[in-house]
Design a protein around this motif. Structure first.
Motif, PDB file in Angstrom:
ATOM      1  N   GLU A  25     -90.402  68.791  88.675  1.00  0.00           N
ATOM      2  CA  GLU A  25     -89.248  68.817  89.582  1.00  0.00           C
ATOM      3  C   GLU A  25     -87.963  69.204  88.858  1.00  0.00           C
ATOM      4  O   GLU A  25     -87.130  69.931  89.397  1.00  0.00           O
ATOM      5  CB  GLU A  25     -89.083  67.458  90.268  1.00  0.00           C
ATOM      6  N   ALA A  28     -87.985  72.944  88.283  1.00  0.00           N
ATOM      7  CA  ALA A  28     -87.695  73.667  89.532  1.00  0.00           C
ATOM      8  C   ALA A  28     -86.206  73.582  89.865  1.00  0.00           C
ATOM      9  O   ALA A  28     -85.597  74.580  90.260  1.00  0.00           O
ATOM     10  CB  ALA A  28     -88.539  73.096  90.672  1.00  0.00           C
ATOM     11  N   ALA A  29     -85.615  72.417  89.681  1.00  0.00           N
ATOM     12  CA  ALA A  29     -84.197  72.228  90.012  1.00  0.00           C
ATOM     13  C   ALA A  29     -83.291  73.042  89.088  1.00  0.00           C
ATOM     14  O   ALA A  29     -82.368  73.713  89.558  1.00  0.00           O
ATOM     15  CB  ALA A  29     -83.827  70.756  89.953  1.00  0.00           C
ATOM     16  N   GLN A  32     -83.172  76.856  89.652  1.00  0.00           N
ATOM     17  CA  GLN A  32     -82.385  77.276  90.811  1.00  0.00           C
ATOM     18  C   GLN A  32     -80.903  76.928  90.679  1.00  0.00           C
ATOM     19  O   GLN A  32     -80.083  77.414  91.451  1.00  0.00           O
ATOM     20  CB  GLN A  32     -82.945  76.628  92.078  1.00  0.00           C
ATOM     21  N   ASN A  33     -80.584  76.054  89.741  1.00  0.00           N
ATOM     22  CA  ASN A  33     -79.200  75.580  89.553  1.00  0.00           C
ATOM     23  C   ASN A  33     -78.848  75.682  88.075  1.00  0.00           C
ATOM     24  O   ASN A  33     -78.978  74.714  87.331  1.00  0.00           O
ATOM     25  CB  ASN A  33     -79.071  74.140  90.054  1.00  0.00           C
ATOM     26  N   HIS A 126     -84.753  69.676  94.085  1.00  0.00           N
ATOM     27  CA  HIS A 126     -84.206  70.939  94.587  1.00  0.00           C
ATOM     28  C   HIS A 126     -83.667  70.755  96.015  1.00  0.00           C
ATOM     29  O   HIS A 126     -82.557  71.193  96.325  1.00  0.00           O
ATOM     30  CB  HIS A 126     -85.258  72.044  94.531  1.00  0.00           C
ATOM     31  N   GLN A 130     -79.697  70.882  97.568  1.00  0.00           N
ATOM     32  CA  GLN A 130     -79.308  71.663  98.746  1.00  0.00           C
ATOM     33  C   GLN A 130     -78.605  70.779  99.779  1.00  0.00           C
ATOM     34  O   GLN A 130     -77.603  71.184 100.362  1.00  0.00           O
ATOM     35  CB  GLN A 130     -80.533  72.333  99.362  1.00  0.00           C
TER      36      GLN A 130
END
Length: 192
Positions: A25, A28-29, A32-33, A126, A130
């Motif tokens: 996790e 993935a986070a 994207q960030n 993620h 958002q």
């Protein structure tokens, strides 16, 4: 610094019960960030106890009034993560002031239904990021701190409409009046 599964395995202590899920996790986070980085640090709980926990610290991009803003945050992952929700805070810089409200308390803690209703099979970092971004796009958690000149200007304008008093220690305060013309209680007076 590039974050990899190998580097996370090295910094994430063995006491994390679901290490592989947490690492997946986190990767993935941060993919994207780009402005969030994993950091091991001491977390202080409300009762004063401390624990070494991993946080994702940095900024989350959000849009307000058509403009993009980077909001500084720390998303703390407890040892039972992802079975438990992260503990999330807005971390204003020295140029910023916190704006407590429905989704951020006076300590900067982020309060969201997504965190309250956290289920590890349905929630992840993620998606949390958002949700935070969209929520802050509706209600800003911080603003720029007024400059000294702006503060003095606001104080000078208030002085024209108030009575100014001095304490024996040399501090000044102003007595503000309510609409009914009666003075406000002393604990609500403003120091200038």
């Amino acid at each position: 610094m590039s974050v990899t599964s190998s580097t996370l395995s090295k910094i994430l202590p063995k006491k994390y019960k679901h290490k592989k899920e947490a690492i997946a996790e986190i990767l993935a986070a941060v993919s994207q960030n780009k402005h969030l980085v994993p950091v091991m640090d001491k977390f202080v709980f409300n009762d004063g106890t401390t624990k070494n926990l991993l946080s994702l610290s940095g900024t989350i991009l959000m849009y307000y009034g058509g403009k993009g803003y980077n909001i500084p945050v720390s998303l703390w992952l407890d040892e039972s993560y992802p079975r438990t929700a992260p503990i999330c805070y807005v971390k204003p810089t020295c140029e910023m002031m916190l704006l407590p409200g429905k989704h951020v308390n006076s300590n900067g803690q982020i309060l969201l239904p997504y965190l309250n209703d956290w289920r590890h099979t349905a929630c992840d970092l993620h998606s949390l990021i958002q949700v935070i971004s969209l929520t802050f796009g509706e209600s800003l958690p911080v603003c720029l701190r007024p400059t000294k000149e702006e503060s003095q200007s606001n104080c000078a304008a208030a002085q024209r409409h108030s009575n100014i008093y001095s304490t024996p220690e040399g501090d000044s305060y102003m007595l503000l009046r309510q609409d009914d013309g009666l003075p406000i209680q002393r604990e609500n007076e403003t120091c200038c």
